[in-house]
Design an enzyme around this catalytic site. Structure first.
Site, PDB file in Angstrom:
ATOM      1  N   PRO A   1       0.841  -1.200   0.000  1.00 22.09           N
ATOM      2  CG  PRO A   1      -0.749  -1.534   1.676  1.00 22.09           C
ATOM      3  CD  PRO A   1       0.561  -2.042   1.168  1.00 22.09           C
TER       4      PRO A   1
ATOM      5  CE  LYS B   1      -3.057  -5.484   1.158  1.00 22.77           C
ATOM      6  NZ  LYS B   1      -2.707  -6.299   0.029  1.00 22.77           N
TER       7      LYS B   1
END
Length: 115
Positions: free
Chosen positions: A2, A34
């Protein structure tokens, strides 16, 4: 992987960008589920921005992720990043846009290859 890229018209001189980077990184990792070791945060200050015809403090962000982009996570991230920008840079939440991109791993490069 990300990646959150934020541009703001607020000058960053005298601002603890390290605090913003750390807080944003933790938030993105937590909300998207994540590992933080994959999260990248970029902040650009003193960027000429007009929002609604005014040059008062404003910001624009783009978040790119392989998966984990959903209506629920987008709302949570929009709120959390807006709160962070308000507390650290005095950017009101109503003067901040964020765009979310869900990309395929084959469309994102890393380490000389793609995901």
């Amino acid at each position: 992987m990300p990646t959150l890229n934020i541009s703001t018209n607020v000058p960053l001189d005298g601002v603890s960008t390290s605090d913003i980077l750390k807080d944003a990184s933790r938030t993105v990792a937590r909300v998207l589920g994540k590992p933080e070791s994959y999260v990248m945060i970029i902040i650009n200050g003193a960027v000429p921005i007009s929002f609604g015809g005014s040059e008062e403090p404003a910001a624009y962000g783009e978040l790119v992720s392989i998966g984990a982009i959903s209506p629920d996570s987008n709302k949570k991230l929009s709120k959390a990043i807006a709160e962070l920008l308000q507390s650290k840079l005095a950017v009101p939440p109503n003067r901040f846009y964020i765009k979310f991109y869900d990309v395929k791993g084959s469309n994102f490069g890393w380490n000389g290859s793609t995901f």
